[in-house]
Scaffold this motif. Structure first.
Motif, mmCIF file in Angstrom:
data_model
loop_
_atom_site.group_PDB
_atom_site.id
_atom_site.type_symbol
_atom_site.label_atom_id
_atom_site.label_comp_id
_atom_site.label_asym_id
_atom_site.label_seq_id
_atom_site.Cartn_x
_atom_site.Cartn_y
_atom_site.Cartn_z
ATOM 1 N N GLN A 292 0.295 -6.976 -1.085
ATOM 2 C CA GLN A 292 -0.339 -7.727 -2.162
ATOM 3 C C GLN A 292 -0.711 -9.143 -1.709
ATOM 4 O OE1 GLN A 292 -1.156 -6.222 -4.828
ATOM 5 N NE2 GLN A 292 -1.925 -7.905 -6.084
ATOM 6 N N SER A 293 0.140 -9.754 -0.900
ATOM 7 C CA SER A 293 -0.152 -11.092 -0.391
ATOM 8 C C SER A 293 -1.398 -11.080 0.491
ATOM 9 C CB SER A 293 1.043 -11.631 0.410
ATOM 10 O OG SER A 293 2.175 -11.797 -0.411
ATOM 11 N N LYS A 294 -1.546 -10.056 1.294
ATOM 12 C CA LYS A 294 -2.743 -9.953 2.135
ATOM 13 C C LYS A 294 -4.001 -9.886 1.283
ATOM 14 C CE LYS A 294 -2.186 -6.497 4.977
ATOM 15 N NZ LYS A 294 -2.505 -5.609 6.118
ATOM 16 N N ILE A 295 -3.948 -9.111 0.214
ATOM 17 C CA ILE A 295 -5.108 -8.987 -0.673
ATOM 18 C C ILE A 295 -5.458 -10.339 -1.302
ATOM 19 C CG2 ILE A 295 -5.910 -7.988 -2.854
ATOM 20 C CD1 ILE A 295 -4.379 -5.449 -2.134
ATOM 21 N N LEU A 296 -4.435 -11.044 -1.786
ATOM 22 C CA LEU A 296 -4.670 -12.343 -2.435
ATOM 23 C C LEU A 296 -5.165 -13.395 -1.455
ATOM 24 C CD1 LEU A 296 -1.567 -12.450 -4.817
ATOM 25 C CD2 LEU A 296 -3.940 -11.954 -5.426
ATOM 26 N N TYR B 9 -8.673 -15.486 -1.714
ATOM 27 C CA TYR B 9 -8.739 -16.910 -2.029
ATOM 28 C C TYR B 9 -8.843 -17.824 -0.801
ATOM 29 C CZ TYR B 9 -7.508 -15.451 -6.749
ATOM 30 O OH TYR B 9 -7.516 -14.853 -7.979
ATOM 31 N N LEU B 10 -8.327 -17.381 0.335
ATOM 32 C CA LEU B 10 -8.379 -18.236 1.523
ATOM 33 C C LEU B 10 -9.529 -17.885 2.454
ATOM 34 C CD1 LEU B 10 -4.582 -18.517 2.461
ATOM 35 C CD2 LEU B 10 -5.960 -19.986 0.980
ATOM 36 N N LYS B 11 -10.151 -16.741 2.201
ATOM 37 C CA LYS B 11 -11.300 -16.290 2.999
ATOM 38 C C LYS B 11 -10.989 -16.249 4.495
ATOM 39 C CE LYS B 11 -13.576 -16.388 -0.873
ATOM 40 N NZ LYS B 11 -14.694 -17.292 -1.127
ATOM 41 N N HIS C 299 -1.574 -12.319 8.762
ATOM 42 C CA HIS C 299 -0.341 -11.533 8.846
ATOM 43 C C HIS C 299 0.888 -12.431 8.751
ATOM 44 C CE1 HIS C 299 -3.039 -8.679 11.392
ATOM 45 N NE2 HIS C 299 -3.264 -8.550 10.101
ATOM 46 N N THR C 300 0.805 -13.614 9.336
ATOM 47 C CA THR C 300 1.953 -14.525 9.337
ATOM 48 C C THR C 300 2.243 -15.075 7.947
ATOM 49 O OG1 THR C 300 1.504 -15.166 11.633
ATOM 50 C CG2 THR C 300 2.904 -16.629 10.340
ATOM 51 N N ILE C 301 1.218 -15.588 7.272
ATOM 52 C CA ILE C 301 1.457 -16.180 5.955
ATOM 53 C C ILE C 301 1.782 -15.117 4.911
ATOM 54 C CG2 ILE C 301 0.072 -18.225 6.411
ATOM 55 C CD1 ILE C 301 -2.226 -16.973 4.871
ATOM 56 N N SER C 302 1.244 -13.917 5.077
ATOM 57 C CA SER C 302 1.561 -12.831 4.139
ATOM 58 C C SER C 302 3.006 -12.394 4.292
ATOM 59 C CB SER C 302 0.626 -11.641 4.370
ATOM 60 O OG SER C 302 -0.717 -11.993 4.152
#
Length: 283
Positions: free
Chosen positions: A154-158, A162-164, A173-176
């Motif tokens: 879900q984080s990857k999708i968001l 929003y961050l493009k 991958h790291t921030i997700s």
């Protein structure tokens, strides 16, 4: 491994100590290698429970709408519960071996390794005892799968929306995975404590539900998140390493299904597809 052991010990210690105080005390009294108590059980647990949990989730999400978060929560719950059932015995032996040094002499088990633990539990307590704390372990496994796997997807999708950022970038991958790790820790910590107390309980120590509740709350509301710092230090880095490594292996050594080869989707088409799903405007 050391942070996992410190987390378990802090849940059982009667005195209020920090993670560093617990680590220094353990090293001073028993040596550096004592931080790896339960290593054999931990490895068996990772090779069975963790791999099954990830595999079942990856298979399950192919049969649901992967852009629907509730669908992913359902798949994660089922995958975690099933994997938890497999991992309960090794989880119990691992927990007992990790806290053994902090237990009173009359409560210590002194298992030599994971298989010695299995043998002695079956001989001394019966086969069913291998599944002590099973309800808490399965519930925790379900929450971890939701917190790690479902939240990572879900984080990857968001973040894509929003961050493009680039779809296959290491930054994504790291921030997700960082977001998934930070969400997962508070989600599972209370159940982690209940599971630990149930697995190490004896006929004279934490034998009743009221005794477990009283012991867990011995430091007030902080008792619900005892060992939180150690859990963060263990789970967040491991989640990041796990998912970043997984994504790199997928990108470098993945394969296309036969249907994909017959109907190839190039990068431009895939970007347009994401824009359609997320409601973006095409360039």
């Amino acid at each position: 491994m050391p942070f996992d052991l410190l987390e378990s010990q802090m849940m059982i210690l009667k005195k209020d100590r920090t993670t560093l105080q617990t680590a220094f005390r353990l090293i001073k009294r028993h040596g550096y290698l004592s931080l790896y108590d339960g290593y054999s059980a931990q490895m068996l647990r990772q090779l069975t429970y963790t791999t099954v949990r990830f595999h079942l989730y990856d298979i399950g999400k192919q049969y649901v709408d992967e852009f629907n978060f509730l669908h992913k929560i359902f798949v994660a719950t089922v995958s975690g519960m099933l994997a938890g059932i497999i991992g309960i015995p090794s989880e119990m032996i691992n927990t007992r071996m990790q806290v053994d040094r902090e237990m009173g002499p009359q409560h210590r088990r002194n298992y030599k390794h994971v298989f010695d633990g299995f043998r002695r539990v079956v001989r001394e307590e019966g086969f069913r005892a291998l599944y002590t704390g099973g309800l808490f372990a399965c519930s925790r496994a379900a929450l971890i799968t939701i917190g790690q796997n479902a939240m990572y997807d879900q984080s990857k999708i968001l973040f894509l929306r929003y961050l493009k950022v680039e779809e296959n970038s290491k930054w994504l991958h790291t921030i997700s995975s960082l977001a998934a790790g930070l969400i997962c820790v508070p989600l599972v910590q209370p159940l982690e404590i209940l599971k630990t107390m149930q697995m190490v309980s004896t006929s004279t120590f934490l034998s009743t539900r009221s005794e477990k509740t009283t012991y867990m709350m011995r430091f007030g509301l902080r008792g619900l998140f005892r060992g939180f710092t150690a859990t963060v230090c263990r789970m967040v880095p491991s989640t990041i390493i796990m998912f970043v490594a997984y994504e790199q292996l997928r990108l470098q050594f993945g394969y296309y299904k036969e249907t994909d080869l017959q109907n190839p989707i190039n990068k431009t088409t895939k970007i347009v597809y994401y824009k359609t799903v997320f409601g973006w405007h095409a360039d």
